[in-house]
Design a protein around this motif. Structure first.
Motif, short mmCIF file in Angstrom:
data_model
loop_
_atom_site.label_atom_id
_atom_site.label_comp_id
_atom_site.label_asym_id
_atom_site.label_seq_id
_atom_site.Cartn_x
_atom_site.Cartn_y
_atom_site.Cartn_z
N TYR A 275 34.34 -139.04 23.82
CA TYR A 275 33.96 -140.10 23.17
C TYR A 275 34.26 -141.45 24.11
N ALA A 276 35.35 -141.61 24.23
CA ALA A 276 35.84 -142.94 24.88
C ALA A 276 35.38 -143.09 26.13
N LEU A 277 35.18 -141.98 27.09
CA LEU A 277 34.60 -142.11 28.24
C LEU A 277 32.96 -142.23 28.07
N GLN A 278 32.39 -141.57 27.15
CA GLN A 278 31.02 -141.58 26.88
C GLN A 278 30.46 -142.94 26.43
N ASN A 279 31.42 -143.64 25.78
CA ASN A 279 31.14 -145.09 25.28
C ASN A 279 31.08 -145.88 26.48
N SER A 280 31.88 -145.84 27.50
CA SER A 280 32.05 -146.53 28.62
C SER A 280 30.97 -146.47 29.45
N LEU A 281 30.46 -145.11 29.67
CA LEU A 281 29.14 -144.97 30.30
C LEU A 281 28.02 -145.47 29.89
N LEU A 282 27.85 -145.42 28.47
CA LEU A 282 26.71 -146.19 27.72
C LEU A 282 26.66 -147.58 28.01
N GLN A 283 27.91 -148.17 28.02
CA GLN A 283 28.02 -149.65 28.26
C GLN A 283 27.54 -149.98 29.56
N ILE A 284 27.68 -149.15 30.51
CA ILE A 284 27.27 -149.42 32.01
C ILE A 284 25.73 -149.52 31.93
N SER A 285 25.24 -148.15 31.45
CA SER A 285 23.91 -147.79 31.32
C SER A 285 23.08 -149.08 30.53
N TYR A 286 23.65 -149.75 29.52
CA TYR A 286 22.74 -150.59 28.54
C TYR A 286 22.15 -151.71 29.52
N LYS A 287 23.27 -152.05 30.26
CA LYS A 287 23.09 -153.24 31.19
C LYS A 287 22.14 -153.10 32.44
N ASN A 288 21.85 -151.77 32.93
CA ASN A 288 20.85 -151.54 33.99
C ASN A 288 19.72 -150.74 33.76
N LEU A 289 19.35 -150.49 32.46
CA LEU A 289 18.15 -149.89 32.21
C LEU A 289 17.13 -150.60 30.97
N ASP A 290 16.05 -150.56 31.17
CA ASP A 290 15.14 -151.02 30.05
C ASP A 290 15.71 -150.31 28.87
N SER A 291 15.65 -150.86 27.44
CA SER A 291 15.85 -150.43 26.41
C SER A 291 15.01 -149.15 25.82
N LEU A 292 13.77 -148.94 26.06
CA LEU A 292 12.80 -147.86 25.64
C LEU A 292 13.60 -146.52 26.71
N THR A 293 13.73 -146.81 28.09
CA THR A 293 14.15 -145.61 28.84
C THR A 293 15.38 -145.42 28.41
N PHE A 294 16.38 -146.21 28.22
CA PHE A 294 17.72 -145.85 27.74
C PHE A 294 17.59 -145.00 26.34
N SER A 295 16.77 -145.26 25.57
CA SER A 295 16.93 -144.75 24.35
C SER A 295 16.34 -143.34 24.48
N ILE A 296 15.29 -143.15 25.18
CA ILE A 296 14.66 -141.75 25.33
C ILE A 296 15.61 -140.81 26.20
N LEU A 297 16.27 -141.29 27.30
CA LEU A 297 17.11 -140.59 28.02
C LEU A 297 18.45 -140.23 27.15
N ASN A 298 18.49 -141.12 26.37
CA ASN A 298 19.91 -141.13 25.57
C ASN A 298 19.81 -139.67 24.45
N GLN A 299 18.65 -139.28 24.18
CA GLN A 299 18.13 -138.12 23.18
C GLN A 299 18.34 -136.95 24.03
N THR A 300 18.77 -136.87 25.17
CA THR A 300 18.85 -135.51 25.90
C THR A 300 20.46 -134.98 25.29
N LYS A 301 21.03 -135.90 24.67
CA LYS A 301 22.25 -135.27 23.88
C LYS A 301 21.91 -134.11 22.97
N LEU A 302 20.69 -133.81 22.42
CA LEU A 302 20.24 -132.75 21.67
C LEU A 302 20.40 -131.47 22.48
N LEU A 303 19.70 -131.65 23.77
CA LEU A 303 19.90 -130.34 24.70
C LEU A 303 21.11 -130.04 24.78
#
Length: 327
Positions: free
Chosen positions: A96-124
């Motif tokens: 989770y520590a590594l995951q949070n770091s990756l999410l912080q990087i992604s927050y800054k470089n994707l628009d909010s909706l694209t980030f949210s939808i791609l983030n839902q692949t966690k279900l897969l």
């Protein structure tokens, strides 16, 4: 025996319904608003590791306060053992520590909706690792749902890259620092979630204790990595709070509260209701992005959104049923 346990269960469930509704509502708002808030209040040059460590510290403080409010702090720490903690929380915490770091990087470089939808692949990934670790199978309709989810992720990847294509290397930058980090983070989320499920079934940890243990262990791993990492060098050179403002505290606290809420929703509501939280959060993100940024969703997002919503609904609605147990 069955009749005597029913009233007790009802007594526990009745007062928790209000809590469940509150947790679900708050988590929906947090999931939906987090990408927008992080992008708005976190500077580009803010050190990612400082954000993650601050979030983990805030989670621990929140969990301890809630244990004190419950009156169970002494009991939980009296029964605590180092071996049990490392077994239940060690590996998921590091992931989770590594995951949070990756999410912080992604927050800054994707628009909010694209980030949210791609983030839902966690279900897969959760479905995959749950099968791998716990042996939980998927129904044919759930497999269809996962296929729809993959299609949505491909649509978003193509859409995000093509929309930036006129800016030369910017499409590659978005791919490397936006799409790939959030995709890997989603995979790690699925792995860690499955490990937490296994640990909770074996160790019977409360959500608050799991939060404290995982935050502490994850922070120790992250601190150790700063010895050689670029973020570690940046902290030593510029200071821990480099490019922080008073507003930076807002996304940090929101992320911390979200971590607490995830544990509570899983404990009190289960995976089905959490799936509906995820769908609702996508709508919240789209609405907030339109209200505050004046940016309507792209055509690719509009095509991907119903795919994600449909896939999550089908996956939660039609779980695998063992025919042998039915017979």
């Amino acid at each position: 025996m069955g009749s005597s346990s029913t009233p007790a269960a009802a007594a526990v469930a009745a007062p928790s319904r209000r809590k469940v509704a509150l947790y679900l509502t708050l988590l929906t708002l947090q999931y939906g608003a987090q990408p927008l808030i992080s992008k708005r209040f976190v500077c580009k040059d803010t050190i990612v590791t400082s954000l993650v460590l601050a979030t983990e510290a805030a989670k621990v403080i929140c969990a301890i306060i809630l244990l004190i409010a419950e009156g169970s702090l002494k009991k939980q720490f009296r029964n605590w053992t180092l071996a049990g903690s490392l077994t239940a929380s060690g590996l998921p915490a590091a992931i989770y520590a590594l995951q949070n770091s990756l999410l912080q990087i992604s927050y800054k470089n994707l628009d909010s909706l694209t980030f949210s939808i791609l983030n839902q692949t966690k279900l897969l990934w959760t479905a995959f690792f749950t099968y791998l670790i716990l042996g939980q199978k998927q129904s044919s309709k759930q497999i269809l749902a996962l296929t729809l989810l993959i299609s949505a992720a491909v649509l978003l990847s193509v859409g995000e890259s093509s929309s930036k294509g006129s800016k030369g290397d910017s499409s590659d930058y978005v791919l490397l620092y936006g799409i790939i980090p959030v995709t890997v983070a989603s995979m790690l989320s699925g792995l860690a979630s499955s490990l937490c499920q296994w640990a909770s079934q074996v160790k019977k940890h409360t959500s608050y204790m799991m939060t404290i243990e995982m935050s502490f262990i994850g922070s120790m791993c992250l601190l150790a990595s700063t010895y050689r990492s670029p973020d570690g060098e940046a902290i030593r050179k510029y200071g821990f709070f480099h490019e922080w403002t008073l507003w930076t505290v807002v996304p940090v606290l929101m992320n911390a509260v979200g971590g607490i809420l995830v544990g509570l929703v899983t404990t009190y509501a289960g995976g089905v209701r959490k799936g509906f939280v995820i769908v609702s959060a996508l709508l919240v993100t789209a609405l907030l992005q339109f209200i505050f940024d004046g940016k309507p969703p792209s055509h690719y997002c509009l095509m991907a959104l119903p795919l994600v919503m449909t896939s999550i609904f089908i996956y939660q609605k039609y779980p695998y049923a063992d025919r042998k147990k039915k017979d």
